[in-house]
Design an enzyme around this catalytic site. Structure first.
Site, PDB file in Angstrom:
ATOM      1  N   THR A  35       0.829  -1.205   0.000  1.00 48.94           N
ATOM      2  CA  THR A  35       0.000   0.000   0.000  1.00 48.94           C
ATOM      3  C   THR A  35       0.862   1.252   0.000  1.00 48.94           C
ATOM      4  O   THR A  35       0.639   2.182  -0.781  1.00 48.94           O
ATOM      5  CB  THR A  35      -0.941  -0.004   1.224  1.00 48.94           C
ATOM      6  OG1 THR A  35      -1.783  -1.150   1.130  1.00 48.94           O
ATOM      7  CG2 THR A  35      -1.787   1.249   1.284  1.00 48.94           C
ATOM      8  N   ASN A  38      -5.303  -9.124  -8.296  1.00 49.32           N
ATOM      9  CA  ASN A  38      -5.394  -9.919  -7.062  1.00 49.32           C
ATOM     10  C   ASN A  38      -6.712 -10.667  -6.927  1.00 49.32           C
ATOM     11  O   ASN A  38      -6.797 -11.648  -6.202  1.00 49.32           O
ATOM     12  CB  ASN A  38      -5.180  -9.017  -5.847  1.00 49.32           C
ATOM     13  CG  ASN A  38      -6.026  -7.764  -5.893  1.00 49.32           C
ATOM     14  OD1 ASN A  38      -5.897  -6.941  -6.808  1.00 49.32           O
ATOM     15  ND2 ASN A  38      -6.922  -7.629  -4.941  1.00 49.32           N
ATOM     16  N   HIS A  72       4.557  -9.851   2.632  1.00 49.83           N
ATOM     17  CA  HIS A  72       3.622 -10.845   3.193  1.00 49.83           C
ATOM     18  C   HIS A  72       2.825 -11.613   2.138  1.00 49.83           C
ATOM     19  O   HIS A  72       2.040 -12.496   2.471  1.00 49.83           O
ATOM     20  CB  HIS A  72       2.698 -10.214   4.240  1.00 49.83           C
ATOM     21  CG  HIS A  72       1.559  -9.395   3.710  1.00 49.83           C
ATOM     22  ND1 HIS A  72       0.289  -9.899   3.582  1.00 49.83           N
ATOM     23  CD2 HIS A  72       1.501  -8.118   3.311  1.00 49.83           C
ATOM     24  CE1 HIS A  72      -0.505  -8.948   3.123  1.00 49.83           C
ATOM     25  NE2 HIS A  72       0.201  -7.855   2.949  1.00 49.83           N
ATOM     26  N   CYS A 106     -10.174  -7.114   0.954  1.00 48.28           N
ATOM     27  CA  CYS A 106     -10.542  -5.751   1.300  1.00 48.28           C
ATOM     28  C   CYS A 106     -12.049  -5.552   1.246  1.00 48.28           C
ATOM     29  O   CYS A 106     -12.578  -4.621   1.818  1.00 48.28           O
ATOM     30  CB  CYS A 106      -9.886  -4.767   0.349  1.00 48.28           C
ATOM     31  SG  CYS A 106      -8.118  -4.990   0.271  1.00 48.28           S
TER      32      CYS A 106
HETATM   33  C1  LIG Z   1      -2.035  -7.150  -0.990  1.00 48.55           C
HETATM   34  C2  LIG Z   1      -1.940  -6.213  -2.138  1.00 48.55           C
HETATM   35  C3  LIG Z   1      -1.585  -4.867  -1.949  1.00 48.55           C
HETATM   36  C4  LIG Z   1      -1.370  -4.279  -0.579  1.00 48.55           C
HETATM   37  O1  LIG Z   1      -0.158  -4.699   0.005  1.00 48.55           O
HETATM   38  P1  LIG Z   1       0.037  -4.506   1.598  1.00 48.55           P
HETATM   39  O2  LIG Z   1       1.452  -4.934   1.828  1.00 48.55           O
HETATM   40  O3  LIG Z   1      -0.960  -5.407   2.239  1.00 48.55           O
HETATM   41  O4  LIG Z   1      -0.194  -3.080   1.894  1.00 48.55           O
HETATM   42  C5  LIG Z   1      -1.474  -4.064  -3.055  1.00 48.55           C
HETATM   43  N1  LIG Z   1      -1.692  -4.539  -4.290  1.00 48.55           N
HETATM   44  C6  LIG Z   1      -2.031  -5.813  -4.522  1.00 48.55           C
HETATM   45  C7  LIG Z   1      -2.243  -6.283  -5.916  1.00 48.55           C
HETATM   46  C8  LIG Z   1      -2.177  -6.697  -3.457  1.00 48.55           C
HETATM   47  O5  LIG Z   1      -2.531  -7.955  -3.690  1.00 48.55           O
END
Ligand SMILES: *Cc1c(COP(=O)(O)O)cnc(C)c1O
Length: 395
Positions: free
Chosen positions: A72, A151, A201, A325
């Site tokens: 993010t 995602n 993560h 989300c």
């Molecule tokens: C999980 C995700 C994010 C956010 O990443 P964080 O480390 O959780 O802030 C952004 N973009 C995509 C495509 C994701 O899958």
């Protein structure tokens, strides 16, 4: 069988090797990398080694890697940073209608600041047409941001072609590669990107740490002001254990990636085939081949996603509807709407995302449980009963 986790796109468990690598940086080498004494210098060298690891994996230079607090922040930094640094040049951004919220929302924020954003439509499988990008770029465009893989539905975008177009037109190109980094082999050169976001993560590293690749010479306005860390580009004391964990996750991914990809893709295909064999009136969202190896996104007619998730959870199976989300909101997924699903159709969608620890018997368990859940939920749906009666299928 213990609980079955099929939500790797939301987050992954931390690999035990990553935990081992991180522990010394909580206990012994706890210094602040900005301190000049030996405690600090040992921590600094761990951070710099990690930077080299991430950079070489991406085919980048160490100085082109900025550590952040995750995907993010990397997306916010890239989008606002490029927009603010280029205010004199222009105020237009090109992105897609199916980006992660961490790209959509910084864009909406900039719209409120007077920027103009073009949200390009996608086709029914979730593709952005590179020609649409070419047509959208104007003399005032300062940034193109198109994600590497989606995602929710797993569609892989033609980023290499889009990057080529952006470069020809002299516009910065950013990609959110959070879902592909450490899962597929690529370099920043392959993708023709100027900026790339990644997050630990999603590849068996810890939460709260990530990085932004920024090609040398790219103008970027800092969004965190304070100390002089990260070459004065991103203030705040380094998350040393997190950064070490990210590098270890990259090292493990480098070794495991090729084999893991084949194994997971076979399990994914087994799950897709099984769902289509055992459940009728279902559709696969995204592209059949040009998708993440671990992603299954399906829409079931006459079934509520939330009801399916809760029923699956009672049976010890974790997956998601749309994206994590959206698990607390009732808004239909903007991604599924953008590929043309009706609000009704988006409600019956499920995302299974597989990973390092997924086993064949877990997939088979899902294939045993899910059809029963769908059947039971449909039996309670008056709309299904009347449509089934009309179609004469009965079940
Ligand atoms: C999980 C995700 C994010 C956010 O990443 P964080 O480390 O959780 O802030 C952004 N973009 C995509 C495509 C994701 O899958």
């Amino acid at each position: 069988m213990s609980a079955i986790y099929l939500d790797y796109a939301a987050t992954t468990p931390v690999d035990p090797g990553v935990i081992e690598a991180m522990l010394p940086y909580f206990r012994d080498t706890f210094g602040n990398p900005s301190s000049i004494h030996s405690f600090g210098q040992q921590a600094r060298s761990a951070v710099e080694n990690a930077r080299e690891k991430v950079a070489s994996f991406l085919g980048a230079k160490p100085a082109e890697i900025i550590f952040t607090s995750g995907g993010t922040e990397s997306n916010n930094f890239a989008i606002k940073g490029v927009a603010w640094a280029n205010r004199k040049k222009g105020n237009h951004i090109v992105t897609s209608a199916i980006e992660h919220h961490a790209v959509m929302e910084p864009c909406h924020f900039l719209e409120r600041e007077g920027f103009e954003v073009t949200f390009l439509p996608v086709d029914s499988r979730g593709f952005v047409d590179p020609q649409d990008v070419a047509k959208a770029i104007t003399g005032r465009t300062v940034l193109v941001s198109i994600m590497h893989a989606n995602n929710e539905i797993g569609t892989l975008q033609p980023v290499t072609d889009i990057g080529m177009i952006a470069r020809e037109r002299g516009v910065c190109f950013h990609t959110d590669a959070v879902q592909t980094f450490g899962h597929m082999p690529f370099t920043v050169g392959d993708l023709n990107v100027d900026l790339l976001s990644l997050s630990a993560h999603k590849l068996y590293g810890p939460k709260g740490v990530g990085a932004l690749f920024v090609r040398q010479g790219t103008r970027l306005e800092p969004h965190m002001h304070g100390g002089e860390q990260e070459g004065k580009r991103r203030a705040s004391t380094h998350n040393v254990p997190g950064i070490v964990g990210l590098a270890k996750a990259v090292e493990l991914a480098e070794k495991a990636m090729a084999e893991e990809d084949i194994r997971i893709m076979a399990l994914r295909n087994r799950l897709i085939r099984g769902i289509f064999d055992k459940i009728d009136r279902v559709r696969l969202n995204g592209h059949p081949e040009k998708r993440l190896a671990n992603n299954v996104n399906v829409s079931m007619e006459y079934c509520e996603g939330e009801a399916m998730i809760l029923s699956l959870d009672l049976m010890g199976i974790a997956c998601s509807t749309g994206s994590a989300c959206s698990s607390t909101s009732v808004e239909p997924s903007h991604v599924l709407r953008a590929i043309g699903l009706s609000v009704e159709e988006t409600r019956g969608s499920l995302r299974f995302s597989l990973g390092r620890y997924t086993q064949e018997q877990e997939i088979d368990k899902v294939l045993e449980v899910l059809p029963r859940i769908v059947k039971r939920l449909r039996a309670m749906s008056p709309a299904y009963r009347s449509s089934a009666a009309v179609k004469g299928t009965g079940g």
